[in-house]
Motif scaffolding. Structure first.
Motif, PDB file in Angstrom:
ATOM      1  N   THR A 141      -1.319  53.183   3.850  1.00 56.76           N
ATOM      2  CA  THR A 141      -2.135  53.494   5.047  1.00 56.76           C
ATOM      3  C   THR A 141      -1.768  52.883   6.229  1.00 56.76           C
ATOM      4  O   THR A 141      -1.656  53.365   7.264  1.00 56.76           O
ATOM      5  CB  THR A 141      -3.616  53.486   4.836  1.00 56.76           C
ATOM      6  N   VAL A 142      -1.465  51.517   6.058  1.00 56.14           N
ATOM      7  CA  VAL A 142      -1.061  50.718   7.116  1.00 56.14           C
ATOM      8  C   VAL A 142       0.372  51.008   7.547  1.00 56.14           C
ATOM      9  O   VAL A 142       0.613  50.984   8.839  1.00 56.14           O
ATOM     10  CB  VAL A 142      -1.212  49.204   6.844  1.00 56.14           C
ATOM     11  N   ALA A 143       1.285  51.297   6.862  1.00 54.20           N
ATOM     12  CA  ALA A 143       2.367  51.826   7.303  1.00 54.20           C
ATOM     13  C   ALA A 143       2.553  53.001   7.946  1.00 54.20           C
ATOM     14  O   ALA A 143       3.050  53.329   8.771  1.00 54.20           O
ATOM     15  CB  ALA A 143       3.387  51.960   5.759  1.00 54.20           C
ATOM     16  N   LEU A 144       1.608  54.250   7.573  1.00 53.02           N
ATOM     17  CA  LEU A 144       1.307  55.322   8.163  1.00 53.02           C
ATOM     18  C   LEU A 144       0.821  54.915   9.618  1.00 53.02           C
ATOM     19  O   LEU A 144       1.277  55.547  10.662  1.00 53.02           O
ATOM     20  CB  LEU A 144       0.440  56.205   7.413  1.00 53.02           C
ATOM     21  N   ILE A 145      -0.027  54.091   9.765  1.00 54.54           N
ATOM     22  CA  ILE A 145      -0.599  54.009  11.022  1.00 54.54           C
ATOM     23  C   ILE A 145       0.268  53.213  11.945  1.00 54.54           C
ATOM     24  O   ILE A 145       0.677  53.732  13.115  1.00 54.54           O
ATOM     25  CB  ILE A 145      -2.044  52.886  10.842  1.00 54.54           C
ATOM     26  N   GLU A 146       1.142  52.350  11.330  1.00 53.58           N
ATOM     27  CA  GLU A 146       2.227  51.912  12.333  1.00 53.58           C
ATOM     28  C   GLU A 146       3.194  52.754  12.623  1.00 53.58           C
ATOM     29  O   GLU A 146       3.791  52.866  13.842  1.00 53.58           O
ATOM     30  CB  GLU A 146       2.636  50.656  11.531  1.00 53.58           C
ATOM     31  N   ALA A 147       3.629  53.711  11.928  1.00 54.71           N
ATOM     32  CA  ALA A 147       4.399  54.921  12.046  1.00 54.71           C
ATOM     33  C   ALA A 147       4.115  55.760  13.361  1.00 54.71           C
ATOM     34  O   ALA A 147       4.809  56.285  14.007  1.00 54.71           O
ATOM     35  CB  ALA A 147       4.564  55.608  11.011  1.00 54.71           C
ATOM     36  N   GLY A 148       2.810  55.920  13.248  1.00 55.95           N
ATOM     37  CA  GLY A 148       1.877  56.693  14.398  1.00 55.95           C
ATOM     38  C   GLY A 148       1.554  55.955  15.677  1.00 55.95           C
ATOM     39  O   GLY A 148       1.300  56.506  16.463  1.00 55.95           O
ATOM     40  N   GLY A 149       2.336  54.544  15.843  1.00 57.50           N
ATOM     41  CA  GLY A 149       1.886  53.819  16.989  1.00 57.50           C
ATOM     42  C   GLY A 149       0.739  52.789  17.042  1.00 57.50           C
ATOM     43  O   GLY A 149       0.572  52.175  17.844  1.00 57.50           O
ATOM     44  N   GLY A 150       0.512  52.467  15.758  1.00 56.36           N
ATOM     45  CA  GLY A 150      -0.508  51.703  15.746  1.00 56.36           C
ATOM     46  C   GLY A 150      -2.060  52.063  15.723  1.00 56.36           C
ATOM     47  O   GLY A 150      -2.374  53.063  16.298  1.00 56.36           O
TER      48      GLY A 150
END
Length: 214
Positions: free
Chosen positions: A59-68
Motif C-alpha cells: 500500500t505504501v508503495a502504491l501511495i508513493e507511486a501516486g505522489g505521496g
C-alpha cells in the motif's frame, strides 16, 4: 512517509461486509436447503472479505507511486505502473464503456479514499512500514494478485481489505457513502473491477476473471 502517510491504496473500497444468510426456516419448521449456511461473508459490492494481515508495505508503495500521501493521485499511480500511453488508452476505453462522468467519479473517489484512510490511520496511531520494493508493472501485477480471490476473480473489496485491513476498509467506505454517496462508491468499485481486470489481461495474467460487478 510517516505513520499513516500512506495508508490507503486505492483505497477505495467496499464497505460493510455483510454476513451470508443462514438457512431460512420453512413454514413447516424445517430448514431451507439454500446453500448459504457456510458461505463466507461478502463485501458490500461483492466478493469475499479478507480478514488476514494487510499488505501495508505494498500500500505504501502504491501511495508513493501516486505522489505521496499529501498529493496522492490514482491517475498518477497508474501512469507510474503502466506508462502514460497505456493509461490514456485505458481511460479512453473506460470512458466509452461507461461515461466521462463515471470515470471521473471513479478517479476522484480513489483519491478521496486516501484522505479518509489517513484520517483513520492517524486516529488509530498505526505505524506504517517502509514501501515494498515494487515499481512499474511489478507493482501493478502485485495489486492484481492481492485483489484476486481464491476462485480467480478480481474484486475491488478484496483488494481494499488486503491493502488496508477489513476494519479500515469498512470505515473508509462509511465515509465515502456518507459524503460522496452510495452510487459514487459503487461506481468506484465497479470501474476498478474492470480496470484491474484489463490490467491483468495486458500483463498476460489471462487466468484472472472479471467480477460480476463491472
Amino acid at each position: 512517509m510517516k505513520s499513516l502517510k500512506l495508508l490507503v491504496t486505492l483505497s477505495l473500497a467496499s464497505l460493510a461486509a455483510y454476513p451470508a444468510m443462514a438457512h431460512e426456516a420453512k413454514s413447516d419448521g424445517t430448514k431451507s436447503t439454500a446453500p448459504h449456511q457456510h458461505q463466507q461473508p461478502m463485501n458490500m459490492f461483492g466478493g469475499p472479505t479478507y480478514h488476514g494481515e494487510p499488505a501495508l508495505a505494498v500500500t505504501v508503495a502504491l501511495i508513493e507511486a501516486g505522489g505521496g500521501a499529501e498529493n496522492f493521485s490514482f491517475a498518477k499511480a497508474l501512469v507510474h505502473m503502466l506508462g502514460e500511453e497505456t493509461v490514456n488508452q485505458e481511460v479512453a476505453k473506460l470512458t466509452k464503456q461507461y461515461s466521462k462522468e463515471e470515470v471521473n467519479t471513479f478517479l476522484v473517489g480513489m483519491d478521496a479514499a486516501v484522505n479518509y484512510a489517513i484520517k483513520h490511520v492517524t486516529k488509530m496511531g498505526i505505524e506504517l512500514p517502509e514501501a515494498a520494493d515494487l515499481n512499474g508493472q511489478e507493482l501493478a501485477a502485485t495489486l492484481v494478485k492481492a485483489g484476486t480471490t481464491p476462485d480467480g476473480t478480481f474484486w475491488s473489496g478484496y483488494l481494499f481489505d488486503k491493502a488496508l485491513s477489513n476494519k479500515i476498509h469498512n470505515l473508509v467506505m462509511i465515509d465515502i457513502n456518507a459524503n460522496e454517496g452510495y452510487q459514487a462508491d459503487k461506481i468506484s468499485h465497479k470501474i476498478l473491477n474492470q480496470a484491474m481486470y484489463d490490467v491483468a489481461q495486458a500483463l498476460g495474467m489471462k487466468e484472472v476473471k472479471l467480477a460480476d460487478l463491472h
